[in-house]
Design a protein around this motif. Sequence first.
Motif, PDB file in Angstrom:
ATOM      1  N   ALA A  74       3.226   7.721 -13.830  1.00 20.46           N
ATOM      2  CA  ALA A  74       1.800   7.379 -13.736  1.00 20.46           C
ATOM      3  C   ALA A  74       1.625   5.894 -13.439  1.00 20.46           C
ATOM      4  O   ALA A  74       0.853   5.509 -12.552  1.00 20.46           O
ATOM      5  CB  ALA A  74       1.086   7.747 -15.034  1.00 20.46           C
ATOM      6  N   VAL A  75       2.352   5.057 -14.175  1.00 24.00           N
ATOM      7  CA  VAL A  75       2.273   3.612 -13.952  1.00 24.00           C
ATOM      8  C   VAL A  75       2.753   3.268 -12.543  1.00 24.00           C
ATOM      9  O   VAL A  75       2.122   2.486 -11.820  1.00 24.00           O
ATOM     10  CB  VAL A  75       3.097   2.850 -15.014  1.00 24.00           C
ATOM     11  CG1 VAL A  75       3.193   1.362 -14.659  1.00 24.00           C
ATOM     12  CG2 VAL A  75       2.472   3.012 -16.396  1.00 24.00           C
ATOM     13  N   GLY A  76       3.879   3.858 -12.136  1.00 24.73           N
ATOM     14  CA  GLY A  76       4.427   3.580 -10.810  1.00 24.73           C
ATOM     15  C   GLY A  76       3.489   3.988  -9.691  1.00 24.73           C
ATOM     16  O   GLY A  76       3.297   3.240  -8.724  1.00 24.73           O
ATOM     17  N   VAL A  77       2.872   5.165  -9.814  1.00 27.27           N
ATOM     18  CA  VAL A  77       1.955   5.655  -8.774  1.00 27.27           C
ATOM     19  C   VAL A  77       0.745   4.745  -8.644  1.00 27.27           C
ATOM     20  O   VAL A  77       0.320   4.390  -7.540  1.00 27.27           O
ATOM     21  CB  VAL A  77       1.519   7.107  -9.091  1.00 27.27           C
ATOM     22  CG1 VAL A  77       0.341   7.510  -8.226  1.00 27.27           C
ATOM     23  CG2 VAL A  77       2.675   8.070  -8.880  1.00 27.27           C
ATOM     24  N   VAL A  78       0.170   4.346  -9.783  1.00 24.87           N
ATOM     25  CA  VAL A  78      -1.025   3.506  -9.759  1.00 24.87           C
ATOM     26  C   VAL A  78      -0.710   2.135  -9.164  1.00 24.87           C
ATOM     27  O   VAL A  78      -1.468   1.610  -8.332  1.00 24.87           O
ATOM     28  CB  VAL A  78      -1.624   3.374 -11.173  1.00 24.87           C
ATOM     29  CG1 VAL A  78      -2.712   2.302 -11.202  1.00 24.87           C
ATOM     30  CG2 VAL A  78      -2.215   4.707 -11.617  1.00 24.87           C
ATOM     31  N   TYR A  79       0.407   1.529  -9.564  1.00 24.51           N
ATOM     32  CA  TYR A  79       0.762   0.215  -9.022  1.00 24.51           C
ATOM     33  C   TYR A  79       1.179   0.306  -7.557  1.00 24.51           C
ATOM     34  O   TYR A  79       0.947  -0.634  -6.775  1.00 24.51           O
ATOM     35  CB  TYR A  79       1.854  -0.442  -9.859  1.00 24.51           C
ATOM     36  CG  TYR A  79       1.280  -1.213 -11.026  1.00 24.51           C
ATOM     37  CD1 TYR A  79       0.868  -2.527 -10.885  1.00 24.51           C
ATOM     38  CD2 TYR A  79       1.112  -0.604 -12.260  1.00 24.51           C
ATOM     39  CE1 TYR A  79       0.316  -3.227 -11.941  1.00 24.51           C
ATOM     40  CE2 TYR A  79       0.562  -1.292 -13.333  1.00 24.51           C
ATOM     41  CZ  TYR A  79       0.166  -2.600 -13.160  1.00 24.51           C
ATOM     42  OH  TYR A  79      -0.394  -3.292 -14.207  1.00 24.51           O
ATOM     43  N   ALA A  80       1.779   1.419  -7.151  1.00 25.70           N
ATOM     44  CA  ALA A  80       2.096   1.605  -5.729  1.00 25.70           C
ATOM     45  C   ALA A  80       0.807   1.668  -4.917  1.00 25.70           C
ATOM     46  O   ALA A  80       0.717   1.098  -3.821  1.00 25.70           O
ATOM     47  CB  ALA A  80       2.917   2.881  -5.541  1.00 25.70           C
ATOM     48  N   GLY A  81      -0.205   2.349  -5.472  1.00 27.05           N
ATOM     49  CA  GLY A  81      -1.502   2.424  -4.799  1.00 27.05           C
ATOM     50  C   GLY A  81      -2.158   1.069  -4.681  1.00 27.05           C
ATOM     51  O   GLY A  81      -2.692   0.702  -3.620  1.00 27.05           O
ATOM     52  N   TRP A  82      -2.099   0.289  -5.769  1.00 25.44           N
ATOM     53  CA  TRP A  82      -2.680  -1.056  -5.719  1.00 25.44           C
ATOM     54  C   TRP A  82      -1.922  -1.948  -4.734  1.00 25.44           C
ATOM     55  O   TRP A  82      -2.528  -2.675  -3.944  1.00 25.44           O
ATOM     56  CB  TRP A  82      -2.642  -1.697  -7.114  1.00 25.44           C
ATOM     57  CG  TRP A  82      -2.893  -3.173  -7.056  1.00 25.44           C
ATOM     58  CD1 TRP A  82      -4.077  -3.800  -6.832  1.00 25.44           C
ATOM     59  CD2 TRP A  82      -1.904  -4.214  -7.148  1.00 25.44           C
ATOM     60  NE1 TRP A  82      -3.903  -5.164  -6.795  1.00 25.44           N
ATOM     61  CE2 TRP A  82      -2.581  -5.444  -6.985  1.00 25.44           C
ATOM     62  CE3 TRP A  82      -0.530  -4.221  -7.362  1.00 25.44           C
ATOM     63  CZ2 TRP A  82      -1.915  -6.671  -7.033  1.00 25.44           C
ATOM     64  CZ3 TRP A  82       0.137  -5.432  -7.410  1.00 25.44           C
ATOM     65  CH2 TRP A  82      -0.559  -6.645  -7.248  1.00 25.44           C
ATOM     66  N   ASN A  83      -0.601  -1.850  -4.743  1.00 28.66           N
ATOM     67  CA  ASN A  83       0.225  -2.700  -3.892  1.00 28.66           C
ATOM     68  C   ASN A  83      -0.008  -2.403  -2.412  1.00 28.66           C
ATOM     69  O   ASN A  83       0.117  -3.290  -1.561  1.00 28.66           O
ATOM     70  CB  ASN A  83       1.702  -2.492  -4.244  1.00 28.66           C
ATOM     71  CG  ASN A  83       2.600  -3.575  -3.681  1.00 28.66           C
ATOM     72  OD1 ASN A  83       2.293  -4.760  -3.753  1.00 28.66           O
ATOM     73  ND2 ASN A  83       3.724  -3.168  -3.115  1.00 28.66           N
TER      74      ASN A  83
ATOM     75  N   GLY B 211      -8.017   1.866  -2.892  1.00 24.00           N
ATOM     76  CA  GLY B 211      -9.181   1.770  -3.781  1.00 24.00           C
ATOM     77  C   GLY B 211      -8.817   1.499  -5.221  1.00 24.00           C
ATOM     78  O   GLY B 211      -9.689   1.413  -6.083  1.00 24.00           O
ATOM     79  N   ILE B 212      -7.529   1.371  -5.534  1.00 20.61           N
ATOM     80  CA  ILE B 212      -7.083   1.078  -6.899  1.00 20.61           C
ATOM     81  C   ILE B 212      -7.014  -0.433  -7.069  1.00 20.61           C
ATOM     82  O   ILE B 212      -6.377  -1.133  -6.278  1.00 20.61           O
ATOM     83  CB  ILE B 212      -5.711   1.711  -7.184  1.00 20.61           C
ATOM     84  CG1 ILE B 212      -5.810   3.240  -7.118  1.00 20.61           C
ATOM     85  CG2 ILE B 212      -5.186   1.282  -8.552  1.00 20.61           C
ATOM     86  CD1 ILE B 212      -4.483   3.951  -7.234  1.00 20.61           C
ATOM     87  N   THR B 213      -7.664  -0.954  -8.108  1.00 17.41           N
ATOM     88  CA  THR B 213      -7.676  -2.398  -8.351  1.00 17.41           C
ATOM     89  C   THR B 213      -6.543  -2.795  -9.294  1.00 17.41           C
ATOM     90  O   THR B 213      -5.997  -1.951 -10.030  1.00 17.41           O
ATOM     91  CB  THR B 213      -9.011  -2.829  -8.979  1.00 17.41           C
ATOM     92  OG1 THR B 213      -9.140  -2.212 -10.275  1.00 17.41           O
ATOM     93  CG2 THR B 213     -10.188  -2.416  -8.104  1.00 17.41           C
ATOM     94  N   LEU B 214      -6.212  -4.077  -9.292  1.00 19.94           N
ATOM     95  CA  LEU B 214      -5.177  -4.584 -10.201  1.00 19.94           C
ATOM     96  C   LEU B 214      -5.610  -4.415 -11.649  1.00 19.94           C
ATOM     97  O   LEU B 214      -4.800  -4.034 -12.504  1.00 19.94           O
ATOM     98  CB  LEU B 214      -4.894  -6.060  -9.906  1.00 19.94           C
ATOM     99  CG  LEU B 214      -3.879  -6.737 -10.836  1.00 19.94           C
ATOM    100  CD1 LEU B 214      -2.539  -6.028 -10.798  1.00 19.94           C
ATOM    101  CD2 LEU B 214      -3.717  -8.215 -10.471  1.00 19.94           C
ATOM    102  N   THR B 215      -6.894  -4.676 -11.947  1.00 17.41           N
ATOM    103  CA  THR B 215      -7.360  -4.522 -13.331  1.00 17.41           C
ATOM    104  C   THR B 215      -7.340  -3.055 -13.755  1.00 17.41           C
ATOM    105  O   THR B 215      -7.078  -2.745 -14.921  1.00 17.41           O
ATOM    106  CB  THR B 215      -8.786  -5.087 -13.491  1.00 17.41           C
ATOM    107  OG1 THR B 215      -9.633  -4.552 -12.462  1.00 17.41           O
ATOM    108  CG2 THR B 215      -8.790  -6.601 -13.405  1.00 17.41           C
ATOM    109  N   GLY B 216      -7.599  -2.148 -12.804  1.00 19.00           N
ATOM    110  CA  GLY B 216      -7.517  -0.723 -13.120  1.00 19.00           C
ATOM    111  C   GLY B 216      -6.093  -0.313 -13.448  1.00 19.00           C
ATOM    112  O   GLY B 216      -5.851   0.445 -14.394  1.00 19.00           O
ATOM    113  N   ALA B 217      -5.133  -0.813 -12.657  1.00 18.05           N
ATOM    114  CA  ALA B 217      -3.721  -0.531 -12.925  1.00 18.05           C
ATOM    115  C   ALA B 217      -3.302  -1.149 -14.253  1.00 18.05           C
ATOM    116  O   ALA B 217      -2.558  -0.539 -15.037  1.00 18.05           O
ATOM    117  CB  ALA B 217      -2.857  -1.079 -11.785  1.00 18.05           C
ATOM    118  N   LEU B 218      -3.794  -2.361 -14.524  1.00 20.18           N
ATOM    119  CA  LEU B 218      -3.473  -3.039 -15.785  1.00 20.18           C
ATOM    120  C   LEU B 218      -4.021  -2.264 -16.978  1.00 20.18           C
ATOM    121  O   LEU B 218      -3.375  -2.176 -18.031  1.00 20.18           O
ATOM    122  CB  LEU B 218      -4.048  -4.452 -15.769  1.00 20.18           C
ATOM    123  CG  LEU B 218      -3.731  -5.341 -16.983  1.00 20.18           C
ATOM    124  CD1 LEU B 218      -2.228  -5.561 -17.096  1.00 20.18           C
ATOM    125  CD2 LEU B 218      -4.462  -6.682 -16.878  1.00 20.18           C
TER     126      LEU B 218
END
Length: 260
Positions: free
Chosen positions: A128-137, A142-149
Motif C-alpha cells: 500500500a505504501v509503495g503503490v501510493v508513493y509510486a503514484g506520487w513519484n 493525483g496523489i499528493t505527497l501529504t496524502g502519501a505521508l
Amino acid sequence: MNTNLITGILIPFAGTSLGAACVLFMKKGLNERIQRVLTGFAAGVMVAASIWSLLLPAIEQSESMGKLSFFPAVVGFWIGILFLLLLDHIIPHLHMNSTSAEGPQTNLGKSAMMVLAVVLHNIPEGMAVGVVYAGWNAGNSGITLTGALALSIGIAIQNLPEGAIISMPLHAEGMSKRKAFIYGVLSGLVEPIGAIITILASGVIIPVLPYLLSFAAGAMIYVVVEELIPEMSAGEHSNIGTIMFAVGFTVMMMLDVALG
C-alpha cells in the motif's frame, strides 16, 4: 530515490521497531485486555486507510470510465482478497492466542510461526505504501505527497501496537528480551522491502494504479476481518475492542483528510 520516498517508506518500519522496543522496558507481558485494545485500534486504522487512502483514490482516478468508475476498484479489491487467501493457505503461521497453526504442516517453532503471522499481514501494508508513493513519484496520478505521508503515518501508528503484540508474547514464551525485540523488528522488515520493490516497478504500476490501490485495500481488509476482528472480540468485555476500532478509524480518517 529521493529523501521524501525514503522517509515515507521507513516511517511504518520505525513504528514497528518502536513497538517492538516495548519489550526492553516493560517487565510484564501484555495482558489480554491490553492486547484487545491495541488490536482493535490497529484494525480501525487499517480499515480507514483502505477506504480513504486506497479505495476512494482508485475510484477518483477512474472517473473517465463514467458510471463504470467503480470497476477497477472492485476488480483490484477482489484480487487483493484472493491473494491474501492464497498466502493464508501456503504460509505456515500461528495467530495470537491460537493453539493451532494454519497453513501447511511444518517443523517451525511457535515463535517463528507467530512472526510469520505478522509478516503475512505486513505484506499488503508495504505494498500500500509503495503503490501510493509510486503514484506520487509519477506526478500524474493525483496523489499528493501529504496524502502519501498520511498513509505512512497511519500505518506507523497501527504498527506501534503491532510491534509490541509480537515482541511481548515472544518474551513471555521464554525468549530473551533482546531476541524478542529483534524478532519484532524483523517482522516489520517486509514492509519497506515490499514498498521499495513496488516503487522500482512504478513504470509498470502507473497505468494500472487504480487496480493496485484497491488490491492493497482488499488485502488489508482480509487481514482485518480474518485475524484482527476475531482477536479483538475474543473473551469477555469485547466492547473495548470495538471502541478502540472506532478510535483507530477516526484517527486515520482525520489524518488522511487533514493531510491528504
